[in-house]
Motif scaffolding. Structure first.
Motif, PDB file in Angstrom:
ATOM      1  N   GLY A 145      19.700  62.066  -7.749  1.00  0.00           N
ATOM      2  CA  GLY A 145      19.603  61.757  -9.167  1.00  0.00           C
ATOM      3  C   GLY A 145      20.911  61.239  -9.720  1.00  0.00           C
ATOM      4  N   GLN A 146      20.814  60.419 -10.757  1.00  0.00           N
ATOM      5  CA  GLN A 146      21.980  59.863 -11.453  1.00  0.00           C
ATOM      6  C   GLN A 146      22.931  59.154 -10.502  1.00  0.00           C
ATOM      7  OE1 GLN A 146      22.157  63.627 -14.562  1.00  0.00           O
ATOM      8  NE2 GLN A 146      23.976  62.399 -14.258  1.00  0.00           N
ATOM      9  N   LEU A 147      22.385  58.288  -9.650  1.00  0.00           N
ATOM     10  CA  LEU A 147      23.224  57.557  -8.708  1.00  0.00           C
ATOM     11  C   LEU A 147      24.070  56.516  -9.444  1.00  0.00           C
ATOM     12  CD1 LEU A 147      20.818  57.000  -5.687  1.00  0.00           C
ATOM     13  CD2 LEU A 147      22.585  58.736  -5.984  1.00  0.00           C
ATOM     14  N   ARG A 148      25.256  56.281  -8.920  1.00  0.00           N
ATOM     15  CA  ARG A 148      26.224  55.399  -9.556  1.00  0.00           C
ATOM     16  C   ARG A 148      25.730  53.962  -9.579  1.00  0.00           C
ATOM     17  NH1 ARG A 148      32.000  54.267  -7.066  1.00  0.00           N
ATOM     18  NH2 ARG A 148      30.647  54.417  -5.259  1.00  0.00           N
ATOM     19  N   SER A 149      25.994  53.267 -10.676  1.00  0.00           N
ATOM     20  CA  SER A 149      25.534  51.885 -10.832  1.00  0.00           C
ATOM     21  C   SER A 149      26.514  51.121 -11.717  1.00  0.00           C
ATOM     22  CB  SER A 149      24.134  51.855 -11.456  1.00  0.00           C
ATOM     23  OG  SER A 149      24.179  52.382 -12.777  1.00  0.00           O
ATOM     24  N   LEU A 150      26.283  49.816 -11.819  1.00  0.00           N
ATOM     25  CA  LEU A 150      27.033  48.960 -12.731  1.00  0.00           C
ATOM     26  C   LEU A 150      26.060  48.321 -13.709  1.00  0.00           C
ATOM     27  CD1 LEU A 150      29.534  47.117 -10.344  1.00  0.00           C
ATOM     28  CD2 LEU A 150      30.020  49.019 -11.891  1.00  0.00           C
ATOM     29  N   ARG A 151      26.355  48.437 -14.997  1.00  0.00           N
ATOM     30  CA  ARG A 151      25.531  47.848 -16.037  1.00  0.00           C
ATOM     31  C   ARG A 151      26.193  46.581 -16.569  1.00  0.00           C
ATOM     32  NH1 ARG A 151      24.903  53.388 -19.624  1.00  0.00           N
ATOM     33  NH2 ARG A 151      23.818  54.662 -18.048  1.00  0.00           N
ATOM     34  N   GLU A 152      25.396  45.552 -16.753  1.00  0.00           N
ATOM     35  CA  GLU A 152      25.912  44.296 -17.307  1.00  0.00           C
ATOM     36  C   GLU A 152      26.075  44.424 -18.818  1.00  0.00           C
ATOM     37  OE1 GLU A 152      25.000  39.512 -17.002  1.00  0.00           O
ATOM     38  OE2 GLU A 152      23.490  40.965 -16.377  1.00  0.00           O
ATOM     39  N   ARG A 153      27.256  44.066 -19.310  1.00  0.00           N
ATOM     40  CA  ARG A 153      27.531  44.107 -20.743  1.00  0.00           C
ATOM     41  C   ARG A 153      27.623  42.695 -21.313  1.00  0.00           C
ATOM     42  NH1 ARG A 153      32.154  48.835 -21.559  1.00  0.00           N
ATOM     43  NH2 ARG A 153      30.729  50.626 -21.474  1.00  0.00           N
ATOM     44  N   ILE A 154      27.710  42.613 -22.621  1.00  0.00           N
ATOM     45  CA  ILE A 154      27.762  41.318 -23.308  1.00  0.00           C
ATOM     46  C   ILE A 154      29.136  40.678 -23.079  1.00  0.00           C
ATOM     47  CG2 ILE A 154      27.656  40.184 -25.551  1.00  0.00           C
ATOM     48  CD1 ILE A 154      25.836  42.449 -26.475  1.00  0.00           C
ATOM     49  N   PRO A 155      29.186  39.414 -22.655  1.00  0.00           N
ATOM     50  CA  PRO A 155      30.478  38.723 -22.480  1.00  0.00           C
ATOM     51  C   PRO A 155      31.251  38.657 -23.789  1.00  0.00           C
ATOM     52  CG  PRO A 155      28.705  37.506 -21.417  1.00  0.00           C
ATOM     53  CD  PRO A 155      28.044  38.577 -22.240  1.00  0.00           C
ATOM     54  N   ARG A 156      32.599  38.725 -23.655  1.00  0.00           N
ATOM     55  CA  ARG A 156      33.458  38.710 -24.832  1.00  0.00           C
ATOM     56  C   ARG A 156      34.671  37.829 -24.576  1.00  0.00           C
ATOM     57  NH1 ARG A 156      33.616  45.189 -26.321  1.00  0.00           N
ATOM     58  NH2 ARG A 156      31.363  45.446 -26.684  1.00  0.00           N
ATOM     59  N   LEU A 157      35.258  37.317 -25.668  1.00  0.00           N
ATOM     60  CA  LEU A 157      36.503  36.565 -25.584  1.00  0.00           C
ATOM     61  C   LEU A 157      37.681  37.528 -25.641  1.00  0.00           C
ATOM     62  CD1 LEU A 157      35.803  33.514 -27.930  1.00  0.00           C
ATOM     63  CD2 LEU A 157      35.933  33.505 -25.425  1.00  0.00           C
ATOM     64  N   GLU A 158      38.729  37.242 -24.846  1.00  0.00           N
ATOM     65  CA  GLU A 158      39.944  38.052 -24.891  1.00  0.00           C
ATOM     66  C   GLU A 158      41.136  37.180 -24.535  1.00  0.00           C
ATOM     67  OE1 GLU A 158      39.680  41.236 -22.067  1.00  0.00           O
ATOM     68  OE2 GLU A 158      39.823  39.921 -20.340  1.00  0.00           O
ATOM     69  N   GLY A 159      42.345  37.706 -24.815  1.00  0.00           N
ATOM     70  CA  GLY A 159      43.559  36.977 -24.514  1.00  0.00           C
ATOM     71  C   GLY A 159      44.168  37.441 -23.202  1.00  0.00           C
ATOM     72  N   ALA A 160      44.746  38.653 -23.181  1.00  0.00           N
ATOM     73  CA  ALA A 160      45.338  39.196 -21.958  1.00  0.00           C
ATOM     74  C   ALA A 160      44.227  39.454 -20.932  1.00  0.00           C
ATOM     75  CB  ALA A 160      46.085  40.484 -22.282  1.00  0.00           C
ATOM     76  N   PRO A 161      44.542  39.332 -19.618  1.00  0.00           N
ATOM     77  CA  PRO A 161      45.873  39.110 -19.024  1.00  0.00           C
ATOM     78  C   PRO A 161      46.229  37.636 -18.880  1.00  0.00           C
ATOM     79  CG  PRO A 161      44.278  39.537 -17.306  1.00  0.00           C
ATOM     80  CD  PRO A 161      43.534  39.653 -18.592  1.00  0.00           C
ATOM     81  N   PHE A 162      45.370  36.711 -19.341  1.00  0.00           N
ATOM     82  CA  PHE A 162      45.704  35.293 -19.278  1.00  0.00           C
ATOM     83  C   PHE A 162      46.522  34.898 -20.515  1.00  0.00           C
ATOM     84  CE2 PHE A 162      41.862  33.853 -16.522  1.00  0.00           C
ATOM     85  CZ  PHE A 162      42.473  34.429 -15.427  1.00  0.00           C
ATOM     86  N   PRO A 163      47.371  33.868 -20.397  1.00  0.00           N
ATOM     87  CA  PRO A 163      48.119  33.412 -21.583  1.00  0.00           C
ATOM     88  C   PRO A 163      47.229  32.697 -22.587  1.00  0.00           C
ATOM     89  CG  PRO A 163      48.593  32.016 -19.685  1.00  0.00           C
ATOM     90  CD  PRO A 163      47.789  33.170 -19.172  1.00  0.00           C
TER      91      PRO A 163
END
Length: 296
Positions: A145-163
């Protein structure tokens, strides 16, 4: 037992933690008792409670009964509950898994990550009909039960770590799958001569895994495991594990965006359904020990 630790991590581009510095405490109380109800019948009881900085209070336990009418025969059965605690990476970490122009695929920790839990049911029979030959037969069923998984989230804009600004495509740790594992194990040991010993075994492992209801897609994460006891058996008799670890039987991969609510293992991803071994051991003169092992 009580453990205190302090971690100070120098964050890098590929792996980072927030906060970088963390002081944590872990406590565990464990007890075990073997009760002889009669000369032939005994119970082994064990259990523990623990406090984890991420999931608060958790518990595990095991009950094992054994009936041994004489020295040559024994019937046993057991039920246990075990868990795999969540890690700091799954709660406070981030992995930049893939980078492409103007974007990053990131695996992120979060508050939804929880401990994995399983119930294990076992039954078996062992016999030693003659002094030089013994065998074990057992069957098991694991409810995950409750096996580990990855959930897809909504894409977002960000600055770091890129310039420059870029799009982050995040996936968060969760516990969105459940499943089962079942099978049988047979092991035998024959001392042909005082200096020659043969061991052999066979195991069958079946697995099934499905997503939680209402979830269309996810990446399910599980470690590849062998059969619970076949290849660790040291001979006649059964080694009781005081605190069983969660044994997830295979690795699963679900395609992102697939419209599915159940998945079965692909042959190339799964642990072997059939396993066997043959082990010859010779105790030669001049303190020389020669082993020959064939595994399937």
């Amino acid at each position: 037992s009580h453990t205190y630790w302090n971690s100070n991590i120098d964050n890098k581009y590929f792996v980072s933690f927030w906060p970088e510095d963390r002081a944590s405490q872990y406590s565990r109380l464990f007890a075990e008792d073997k009760i002889a109800l009669s000369p032939e019948f005994s119970l082994l009881l064990s259990g523990g409670i623990e406090h984890d900085p991420f999931t608060d209070w958790e518990w595990d336990a095991a009950v094992r009964a054994s009936w041994r009418p004489n020295e040559r025969h024994e019937l046993w059965a057991g039920v246990s509950r075990s868990l795999r605690q969540v890690t700091r990476l799954e709660r406070e970490g981030r992995i930049n898994a893939r980078t492409f122009p103007f974007g990053i695929v990131a695996v992120e920790g979060g508050p939804d990550a929880d401990a994995e839990r399983t119930w294990v049911y076992e039954i078996g029979y062992r016999a030693k009909p003659i002094a030089t030959f013994s065998f074990d037969v057992s069957a098991f069923y694991n409810d995950y039960g409750q096996l580990r998984s990855l959930r897809e989230r909504i894409p977002r804009l960000e600055g770091a770590p890129f310039p420059t600004a870029h799009t982050r495509f995040p996936f968060a740790y969760g516990n969105d799958a459940r499943g089962e594992g079942y099978g049988v194990e047979i092991a035998a040991e024959w001392r042909v001569r005082e200096w020659w010993q043969i061991r052999a075994g066979y195991g069958y492992l079946g697995t099934r895994l499905e997503l939680e209801r209402g979830l269309a897609s996810a990446i399910v994460l599980a470690a590849d495991r062998r059969l619970p006891g076949l290849f660790r058996s040291g001979g006649f008799g059964y080694d009781v594990v005081s605190r069983p670890r969660l044994e997830v039987p295979a690795a699963f991969n679900l395609g992102l965006g697939d419209d599915i609510d159940e998945v079965t293992l692909r042959d190339e991803d799964a642990a072997p359904r059939h396993s066997a071994y043959l082990w010859n051991s010779w105790d030669l003169p001049r303190s020389v020990l020669l082993d020959a092992v064939v595994r399937y």
